[in-house]
Design a protein around this motif. Structure first.
Motif, mmCIF file in Angstrom:
data_model
loop_
_atom_site.group_PDB
_atom_site.id
_atom_site.type_symbol
_atom_site.label_atom_id
_atom_site.label_comp_id
_atom_site.label_asym_id
_atom_site.label_seq_id
_atom_site.Cartn_x
_atom_site.Cartn_y
_atom_site.Cartn_z
ATOM 1 N N LYS A 67 0.831 -1.204 0.000
ATOM 2 C CA LYS A 67 0.000 0.000 0.000
ATOM 3 C C LYS A 67 0.869 1.260 0.000
ATOM 4 N N LEU A 68 2.050 1.156 0.605
ATOM 5 C CA LEU A 68 2.960 2.299 0.642
ATOM 6 C C LEU A 68 3.744 2.459 -0.658
ATOM 7 N N GLY A 69 3.617 1.493 -1.569
ATOM 8 C CA GLY A 69 4.317 1.576 -2.836
ATOM 9 C C GLY A 69 5.723 1.021 -2.811
ATOM 10 N N SER A 70 6.063 0.276 -1.754
ATOM 11 C CA SER A 70 7.399 -0.336 -1.644
ATOM 12 C C SER A 70 7.246 -1.803 -1.297
ATOM 13 N N PRO A 71 6.679 -2.605 -2.197
ATOM 14 C CA PRO A 71 6.423 -4.017 -1.877
ATOM 15 C C PRO A 71 7.700 -4.784 -1.618
ATOM 16 N N ALA A 72 7.600 -5.774 -0.737
ATOM 17 C CA ALA A 72 8.755 -6.610 -0.416
ATOM 18 C C ALA A 72 9.115 -7.453 -1.623
ATOM 19 N N ALA A 73 10.421 -7.584 -1.860
ATOM 20 C CA ALA A 73 10.889 -8.346 -3.025
ATOM 21 C C ALA A 73 11.412 -9.711 -2.638
ATOM 22 N N PHE A 74 11.033 -10.189 -1.453
ATOM 23 C CA PHE A 74 11.499 -11.504 -1.050
ATOM 24 C C PHE A 74 10.317 -12.289 -0.506
ATOM 25 N N GLY A 75 10.571 -13.547 -0.237
ATOM 26 C CA GLY A 75 9.515 -14.415 0.266
ATOM 27 C C GLY A 75 9.611 -15.771 -0.414
ATOM 28 N N GLN A 76 8.953 -16.739 0.170
ATOM 29 C CA GLN A 76 9.027 -18.097 -0.364
ATOM 30 C C GLN A 76 8.071 -18.245 -1.542
ATOM 31 N N SER A 77 8.574 -18.800 -2.648
ATOM 32 C CA SER A 77 7.724 -19.015 -3.813
ATOM 33 C C SER A 77 6.722 -20.121 -3.523
ATOM 34 N N GLN A 78 5.653 -20.148 -4.317
ATOM 35 C CA GLN A 78 4.640 -21.173 -4.148
ATOM 36 C C GLN A 78 5.224 -22.560 -4.412
ATOM 37 N N PHE A 79 6.147 -22.647 -5.383
ATOM 38 C CA PHE A 79 6.771 -23.924 -5.683
ATOM 39 C C PHE A 79 7.605 -24.410 -4.493
ATOM 40 N N ALA A 80 8.393 -23.506 -3.908
ATOM 41 C CA ALA A 80 9.223 -23.880 -2.762
ATOM 42 C C ALA A 80 8.353 -24.266 -1.573
ATOM 43 N N PHE A 81 7.237 -23.562 -1.413
ATOM 44 C CA PHE A 81 6.320 -23.868 -0.313
ATOM 45 C C PHE A 81 5.742 -25.276 -0.477
ATOM 46 N N MET A 82 5.311 -25.602 -1.697
ATOM 47 C CA MET A 82 4.740 -26.924 -1.950
ATOM 48 C C MET A 82 5.797 -28.020 -1.801
ATOM 49 N N ARG A 83 7.018 -27.730 -2.266
ATOM 50 C CA ARG A 83 8.095 -28.711 -2.131
ATOM 51 C C ARG A 83 8.428 -28.963 -0.670
ATOM 52 N N GLY A 84 8.438 -27.898 0.133
ATOM 53 C CA GLY A 84 8.710 -28.053 1.556
ATOM 54 C C GLY A 84 7.642 -28.867 2.261
ATOM 55 N N ASN A 85 6.380 -28.598 1.925
ATOM 56 C CA ASN A 85 5.287 -29.366 2.534
ATOM 57 C C ASN A 85 5.346 -30.837 2.138
ATOM 58 N N ALA A 86 5.687 -31.099 0.867
ATOM 59 C CA ALA A 86 5.761 -32.487 0.400
ATOM 60 C C ALA A 86 6.896 -33.235 1.102
ATOM 61 N N PHE A 87 8.029 -32.561 1.289
ATOM 62 C CA PHE A 87 9.151 -33.220 1.953
ATOM 63 C C PHE A 87 8.834 -33.470 3.424
ATOM 64 N N GLU A 88 8.195 -32.507 4.081
ATOM 65 C CA GLU A 88 7.829 -32.694 5.487
ATOM 66 C C GLU A 88 6.844 -33.855 5.631
ATOM 67 N N ALA A 89 5.888 -33.954 4.694
ATOM 68 C CA ALA A 89 4.930 -35.062 4.748
ATOM 69 C C ALA A 89 5.640 -36.403 4.600
ATOM 70 N N LYS A 90 6.662 -36.459 3.751
ATOM 71 C CA LYS A 90 7.423 -37.700 3.574
ATOM 72 C C LYS A 90 8.159 -38.064 4.863
ATOM 73 N N VAL A 91 8.755 -37.064 5.502
ATOM 74 C CA VAL A 91 9.514 -37.311 6.736
ATOM 75 C C VAL A 91 8.600 -37.833 7.845
#
Length: 370
Positions: A67-91
């Motif tokens: 809203k301030l016009g300076s959006p954050a340029a970092f964060g976990q991608s949707q692909f990385a999020f799904m990969r992390g969840n899949a690996f945790e489920a396997k563990v």
């Protein structure tokens, strides 16, 4: 008593901290959860009152930055999020067989896996504490899947959810952190391991609060980091010592100014309601809270780009880094530094000013020889 209970003018009800924080983020806005990653970043910059207040109030800093016009340029991608969840489920599949194998337990049936479901975060925190006490008293292995812990930060409660906590038969509690980045030849990326260690240290701090009230319990100061092995999806583990991160995090969190003190210093009517306020109103609200920008914020805070722009606009030397700021002493702006280097301002007996003028002379001499 000089007055009866019903005499005199009624006192206005005292606004609780919870109500005050709800006013700051917007009464209809659901508080953004404060997780261990955010706490680790907050502990790395305890002088930033702006982040302490926004995190304590549960303001969505990502939405605020946009809203301030300076959006954050970092964060976990949707692909990385799904990969992390899949690996945790396997563990954790088959009652945590793979995870227990990494702990040297071949028979999952001998391990207690308590149910941690309860109504609301307070109920889950209480259920987690009960499960930890019961497992410790029983003197058997236990695996707590996504327990919920509570930690007070600057006078505001934070709820934290580690991937897992293992209770050993001797009463030790070990935090398990599951990450999807690989361990290649037994080693992982040092920066990613460091971030995981800082995050895990927050969980260890929260566990220590429960262990202090549990007879025979002890929280391990090393965590089990579980990652994919090499380029496969096979889980492997490494024990990471977090004593250094634990000490730093404990000290830094203790230094944080309490949220109610920061809120009390704000002008009347200040709110960070992203939906209900214009960009100009939000900018005024954000600027009413002091900040402590450093380049490291760019990888840890959603408002970093906004704060960097303001720091650069003011010519603040903090924008150049903490080490540079420490070297410049009382010179707080780039303009002051340049003026001191040119001999226009500053005390000639000041070692910082003397060093700047010497550096400027050497630079001029070098340029003259070109």
């Amino acid at each position: 008593m000089s007055e009866s209970l019903g005499s005199g003018a009624p006192r206005p009800p005292q606004t609780t901290l919870r109500h005050r924080l709800a006013e700051l983020r917007g009464p209809a806005v659901v508080p953004h959860p404060l997780d261990a990653r955010a706490l680790a970043a907050l502990a790395a910059n305890p002088g930033c009152r702006r982040r302490a207040l926004l995190d304590g109030a549960g303001v969505d800093k990502t939405a605020l930055a946009s809203k301030l016009g300076s959006p954050a340029a970092f964060g976990q991608s949707q692909f990385a999020f799904m990969r992390g969840n899949a690996f945790e489920a396997k563990v954790k599949a088959d009652g945590g067989r793979e995870l227990l194998r990494l702990l040297g337990i071949e028979e999952p049936g001998t391990v207690r896996v308590p149910e941690l479901a309860a109504a609301g975060p307070e109920g889950r925190v209480a259920r987690t504490a009960l499960a930890l006490r019961e497992a410790t008293e029983a003197g058997t292995w236990a695996l707590l899947d996504h327990p919920l812990l509570s930690l007070e930060v600057a006078g505001s409660p934070a709820h934290l959810e580690p991937d897992a906590v293992v209770v050993h038969p001797d009463g030790r509690w070990t935090v398990v952190e599951i990450k999807s980045f690989p361990m290649i030849d037994g080693a992982a990326d040092a920066s990613k391991v460091g971030a995981a260690a800082r995050q895990s240290a927050v969980y260890v701090l929260a566990l220590e609060r429960v262990a202090a009230l549990t007879r025979g319990a002890e929280v391990a100061h090393s965590v089990l980091l579980v990652c994919p092995k090499d380029f496969s999806n096979l889980p492997t583990a490494s024990v990471v010592d977090v004593r250094k991160q634990l000490s730093v995090t404990r000290r830094q969190l203790a230094r944080l100014t309490r949220v109610e003190e920061i809120a009390a210093a704000l002008p009347d009517g200040v709110t960070f309601d992203v939906e209900g306020c214009s960009a100009q109103e939000l900018e005024a609200a954000v600027e009413s809270v002091p900040h402590a920008y450093a380049p490291e914020c760019l990888s840890a805070c959603e408002l970093a780009f906004h704060c960097r722009e303001r720091a650069r606009g003011a010519g603040a030397v903090e924008a150049l880094g903490r080490s540079v700021r420490g070297e410049l002493g009382g010179l707080s702006t780039v303009g002051d530094v340049l003026a001191a280097a040119r001999g226009e301002e500053g005390d000639a007996d000041d070692p910082t000013v003397e060093a700047l003028r010497r550096a400027a002379a050497l630079r001029a001499e070098a340029l003259a020889c070109r």
